[in-house]
Write a protein that holds these residues in place. Structure first.
Motif, PDB file in Angstrom:
ATOM      1  N   PRO A   1       0.792  -1.232   0.000  1.00  0.00           N
ATOM      2  CA  PRO A   1       0.000   0.000   0.000  1.00  0.00           C
ATOM      3  C   PRO A   1       0.828   1.288   0.000  1.00  0.00           C
ATOM      4  O   PRO A   1       0.380   2.304  -0.523  1.00  0.00           O
ATOM      5  CB  PRO A   1      -0.828  -0.098   1.286  1.00  0.00           C
ATOM      6  CG  PRO A   1      -0.835  -1.530   1.650  1.00  0.00           C
ATOM      7  CD  PRO A   1       0.432  -2.116   1.109  1.00  0.00           C
TER       8      PRO A   1
ATOM      9  N   LEU B   1      -1.759   3.691  -3.455  1.00  0.00           N
ATOM     10  CA  LEU B   1      -2.655   3.125  -2.453  1.00  0.00           C
ATOM     11  C   LEU B   1      -3.881   2.506  -3.127  1.00  0.00           C
ATOM     12  O   LEU B   1      -4.304   1.399  -2.772  1.00  0.00           O
ATOM     13  CB  LEU B   1      -3.081   4.215  -1.458  1.00  0.00           C
ATOM     14  CG  LEU B   1      -4.046   3.805  -0.357  1.00  0.00           C
ATOM     15  CD1 LEU B   1      -3.465   2.684   0.502  1.00  0.00           C
ATOM     16  CD2 LEU B   1      -4.394   5.020   0.502  1.00  0.00           C
TER      17      LEU B   1
ATOM     18  N   ALA C   1      -3.975  -1.441  -2.628  1.00  0.00           N
ATOM     19  CA  ALA C   1      -4.967  -1.775  -1.610  1.00  0.00           C
ATOM     20  C   ALA C   1      -6.323  -2.077  -2.245  1.00  0.00           C
ATOM     21  O   ALA C   1      -7.307  -2.255  -1.537  1.00  0.00           O
ATOM     22  CB  ALA C   1      -5.091  -0.634  -0.594  1.00  0.00           C
TER      23      ALA C   1
END
Length: 185
Positions: A86, A137, A141
């Motif tokens: 992430p 991110l 993620a």
């Protein structure tokens, strides 16, 4: 500045960034798994003090050390795997953010140090860094860009405090030894 001295400053700032990773990071449940660390302060400071090229070089040296497995990231993380998590976008953005901080300092070299370094840290160390960190991110993620941007808001207050800290440090350096702010030469 001689090449030898530049290499020393680059190495010193890579070490400072690494040392800031010893301070444990704080991972918030709302942050998407990206820890809050002091290393972004080091990234901002490298660009503000060393200028765009030397600042980015210091950060690249730090990232090479991380990539080969030296545990310089909070939590004792290191190795190529950190570039697939992430925080990968933030890590990739580190040298570009330092470069941007140095460019802004250079553009504002005729302005007072405190506001110039604060602007440099906010533009480069937050704006540019987030422009890499948020998409990273989102990708790593598995979040939408909107969700990743929203989750990144949790970092903004701390990053603004770090930018203010960089401006205070830069001002202190300029008072004690103005020639040490290589970004303004």
């Amino acid at each position: 500045m001689t090449g030898d001295r530049s290499l020393v400053y680059i190495a010193i700032f890579a070490a400072i960034i690494g040392a800031l990773g010893v301070v444990p990071g704080l991972t918030l449940p709302l942050g998407g798994g990206v820890p809050i660390t002091l290393q972004s302060l080091g990234i901002m400071l490298a660009g503000v003090v060393l200028g765009p090229v030397r600042g980015a070089a210091a950060v690249l040296l730090f990232l090479v050390l991380v990539a080969v497995g030296i545990p310089l990231l909070p939590g004792g993380r290191g190795g190529p795997g950190v570039f697939l998590g992430p925080s990968a976008g933030f890590l990739i953005g580190f040298p570009i953010a330092a470069f941007a901080c140095g460019v802004v300092m250079r553009l504002l070299r005729h302005s007072a140090v405190f506001p110039a370094s604060l602007a440099a840290a906010i533009i480069g160390g937050i704006g540019v860094l987030y422009s890499f960190g948020i998409p990273g991110l989102a990708v790593f993620a598995d979040l939408s860009m909107q969700k990743a941007a929203f989750l990144s808001l949790v970092y903004l207050p701390g990053d603004l405090i770090k930018a203010f800290g960089v401006a205070v440090i830069a001002e202190a350096i300029s008072r004690g030894r103005p020639d040490a702010l290589m970004s303004r030469l």
